[in-house]
Write a protein that holds these residues in place. Structure first.
Motif, mmCIF file in Angstrom:
data_model
loop_
_atom_site.group_PDB
_atom_site.id
_atom_site.type_symbol
_atom_site.label_atom_id
_atom_site.label_comp_id
_atom_site.label_asym_id
_atom_site.label_seq_id
_atom_site.Cartn_x
_atom_site.Cartn_y
_atom_site.Cartn_z
ATOM 1 N N HIS A 53 4.307 9.557 2.358
ATOM 2 C CA HIS A 53 4.331 10.715 1.463
ATOM 3 C C HIS A 53 3.818 11.985 2.138
ATOM 4 O O HIS A 53 4.022 13.088 1.615
ATOM 5 N N ILE A 60 0.012 9.430 -6.399
ATOM 6 C CA ILE A 60 -0.908 9.280 -5.266
ATOM 7 C C ILE A 60 -2.293 8.889 -5.764
ATOM 8 O O ILE A 60 -2.946 8.011 -5.183
ATOM 9 N N LYS A 115 -4.488 5.628 -4.775
ATOM 10 C CA LYS A 115 -5.843 5.734 -4.212
ATOM 11 C C LYS A 115 -6.844 4.857 -4.959
ATOM 12 O O LYS A 115 -7.865 4.475 -4.399
ATOM 13 N N GLU A 137 -2.893 3.717 -1.441
ATOM 14 C CA GLU A 137 -2.692 4.854 -0.539
ATOM 15 C C GLU A 137 -3.422 4.535 0.749
ATOM 16 O O GLU A 137 -4.520 3.999 0.737
ATOM 17 N N SER A 172 0.373 9.425 5.889
ATOM 18 C CA SER A 172 -0.182 8.915 4.633
ATOM 19 C C SER A 172 0.917 8.157 3.903
ATOM 20 O O SER A 172 2.023 8.682 3.717
ATOM 21 N N LEU A 228 2.264 5.527 0.651
ATOM 22 C CA LEU A 228 2.156 4.816 -0.610
ATOM 23 C C LEU A 228 2.533 3.383 -0.251
ATOM 24 O O LEU A 228 3.703 3.018 -0.190
#
Length: 176
Positions: free
Chosen positions: A11, A100, A104, A113, A133, A135
């Motif tokens: 992402h 997101i 997390k 995440e 980063s 997912l």
């Protein structure tokens, strides 16, 4: 050192300019990066310090659920209830930020995440460090052997070429 096999949708990609500015232009960097990941799926941002690629929100909102549902269908169905819970939670989210934030929370091993530091090679000789980063929807580990990069690139290409969802162009797999 043990590491984890991670697979998911990228992402965000952040690259510090000091990693490449002395050798190539930002446009050249984008061309080279596009060989690794479909950057048309991302919005581009640039500051004095870095370049940043953020996946387009509309692509995530339109395709993430269906893409993950298909990926889960290819995995061990002993986790079907957990897959259904993850997909239900994702379908309730109305923005990329919300998705997101859900990832997390790391409530499920099937949706988290994760940040991975990686290098990719431009012009066949310059290594550029990037922060990716994800997912992440699959995390397996601990992986005790290293040097799986060829296998992981194969997995990435397999997902890219066999998915009907454009978001598959943002799929990455890592051991970290």
């Amino acid at each position: 050192m043990g590491q984890y096999l991670q697979a998911g949708i990228c992402h965000q990609i952040v690259i510090r300019k000091r990693e490449f500015a002395d050798v190539i232009t930002t446009d050249q960097l984008c061309e080279e990066l596009n060989k690794e990941i479909d950057i048309s799926l991302f919005d581009f941002e640039e500051t004095d310090e870095h370049v940043r690629f953020v996946i387009k929100e509309e692509i995530v909102l339109e395709q993430l659920h269906d893409f993950m549902e298909h990926q889960f269908s290819l995995y061990n169905q002993g986790y079907a209830d957990e897959f259904a819970t993850v997909l239900s939670e994702i379908s309730k989210k109305k923005s990329l930020t919300d998705i997101i934030e859900l990832a997390k929370e790391k409530k499920s091993r099937f949706f988290q995440e994760s940040d991975v530091l990686q290098h990719f090679t431009v012009f066949s000789w310059k290594r550029v460090g990037v922060k990716v980063s994800l997912l992440t929807f699959f995390v397996e580990g601990k992986i005790l052997m290293e040097c799986y990069n060829d296998f992981l690139r194969y997995v990435e290409k397999l997902v890219h070429s066999n998915s009907k969802h454009a978001i598959a162009g943002a799929f990455r797999a890592f051991i970290d």
